[in-house]
Scaffold this active site. Structure first.
Site, mmCIF file in Angstrom:
data_model
loop_
_atom_site.group_PDB
_atom_site.id
_atom_site.type_symbol
_atom_site.label_atom_id
_atom_site.label_comp_id
_atom_site.label_asym_id
_atom_site.label_seq_id
_atom_site.Cartn_x
_atom_site.Cartn_y
_atom_site.Cartn_z
ATOM 1 N N CYS A 43 12.374 -37.296 34.539
ATOM 2 C CA CYS A 43 11.362 -36.850 35.504
ATOM 3 C C CYS A 43 11.510 -35.348 35.761
ATOM 4 C CB CYS A 43 11.517 -37.623 36.806
ATOM 5 S SG CYS A 43 10.385 -37.115 38.119
ATOM 6 N N HIS A 51 11.521 -42.632 36.819
ATOM 7 C CA HIS A 51 11.705 -42.618 35.367
ATOM 8 C C HIS A 51 12.680 -41.527 34.969
ATOM 9 C CE1 HIS A 51 9.210 -39.029 34.260
ATOM 10 N NE2 HIS A 51 8.652 -39.294 35.421
ATOM 11 N N ARG A 81 3.168 -39.887 31.207
ATOM 12 C CA ARG A 81 3.855 -40.727 30.223
ATOM 13 C C ARG A 81 4.301 -42.064 30.798
ATOM 14 N NH1 ARG A 81 8.545 -36.596 29.009
ATOM 15 N NH2 ARG A 81 8.360 -36.543 31.297
ATOM 16 N N ASP A 89 3.662 -38.735 36.491
ATOM 17 C CA ASP A 89 3.858 -38.332 35.097
ATOM 18 C C ASP A 89 2.928 -39.129 34.174
ATOM 19 O OD1 ASP A 89 5.046 -38.222 32.363
ATOM 20 O OD2 ASP A 89 6.648 -37.110 33.364
ATOM 21 N N CYS A 125 5.802 -42.413 39.650
ATOM 22 C CA CYS A 125 5.603 -40.981 39.440
ATOM 23 C C CYS A 125 4.236 -40.728 38.817
ATOM 24 C CB CYS A 125 6.703 -40.434 38.532
ATOM 25 S SG CYS A 125 6.626 -38.646 38.284
#
Length: 221
Positions: free
Chosen positions: A106, A103, A51, A49, A47
Site C-alpha cells: 500500500c 493490502h 489494484r 488502490d 483501500c
C-alpha cells in the site's frame, strides 16, 4: 453537443457495451435480476488502490458486496462518509460481516512509514502515522524495510478493526442483538490471496481479547 475531450473516453464506452453484451450472453436476465439484488451480507472497507478490486478478490457478483474505499483503508470517527456507509450497511442492508481489508504494498502505508510527503493526503495519512507511532516497538529498524511495510499494513488493519468496533453504530447493533462480525484481512498483490489477521470480533469484549492476542504474535517475532 459532444465535448472534444469526451473522445478520449470512447474506449470506455466501447468496453462498457462489450461487458454488458457479455453478461447478457452468459445470463439473459442478469441486469433484470440485478435491479432487485441489493441484499449483501458483507461490507468491504478497503483501500482505494486500483489494484484491489473488492468483488473480484472474493469472487462475488454485483449486489453481493457493499463497498467503501479510501486511501489506506482508514476508519476515522469524524469521517461522516465512512460512518454513513457503515450505518447504511448495518441498519438498512443488515449486513452480517464487515471486512476491513488492507493490502501489502500500500503506497499510503509506505508513505506514512517513511514520512514521505505526498501532498494534501498527508493529513489523511496522519492516522496511519499514529498507528506507526503507537506500535513503534513492533516496527524497529532491525527489521528489513519490506517486512516493516508489511507489518505496518497489518497493524493498520488491526487498528481500523478496533475503530469500526468502537463506533456507536456497531456497538448499538451488538447491544440490540444483531448478528454482526467485524474482520481484519490483508490482501497480497503478488499472489491474489487474502491473509486473515485473526481479528474477527462479534462483541466489544471479543475485540479486546483478540486485539491483545494478535499483538502478542508480533512480540514473538
Amino acid at each position: 453537443m459532444i465535448m472534444k475531450n469526451s473522445k478520449a473516453l470512447d474506449h470506455l464506452f466501447a468496453n462498457n457495451r462489450e461487458w454488458a453484451d457479455e453478461m447478457i450472453a452468459k445470463d439473459a436476465d442478469f441486469f433484470k435480476r440485478l435491479v432487485n439484488q441489493q441484499a449483501p451480507e458483507y461490507l468491504w472497507i478497503g483501500c482505494a488502490d486500483s489494484r484491489v478490486p473488492a468483488n473480484e478478490i472474493v469472487n462475488l457478483q454485483p449486489g453481493e458486496l457493499f463497498v467503501h474505499r479510501n486511501v489506506a483503508n482508514v476508519v476515522v470517527h469524524t469521517d461522516l462518509n465512512c460512518l454513513s456507509v457503515i450505518q447504511f450497511a448495518i441498519e438498512l442492508l443488515k449486513v452480517r460481516h464487515i471486512l476491513v481489508v488492507g493490502h501489502y504494498g500500500c503506497a499510503g502505508v509506505h508513505a506514512a512509514l517513511s514520512d514521505r510527503r505526498v501532498g494534501l493526503a498527508d493529513n489523511w495519512l496522519r492516522h496511519v502515522k499514529d498507528v506507526h507511532q503507537k506500535h513503534e516497538r513492533y516496527l524497529g529498524e532491525v527489521l528489513p524495510t519490506p517486512k516493516r511495510q508489511d507489518r505496518l499494513c497489518e497493524l493498520n488493519v488491526i487498528e481500523q478493526v478496533v475503530n469500526v468496533c468502537e463506533t456507536t453504530i456497531v456497538q448499538d447493533a451488538w447491544a440490540n442483538g444483531q448478528d454482526l462480525t467485524v474482520h481484519g484481512w490483508a490482501y497480497r498483490l503478488d499472489t491474489g490471496l487474502v491473509n486473515d489477521l485473526g481479528m474477527s470480533c462479534s462483541s466489544i469484549e471479543e475485540m479486546k481479547t483478540r486485539y491483545a492476542k494478535t499483538l502478542t504474535r508480533y512480540n514473538a517475532e
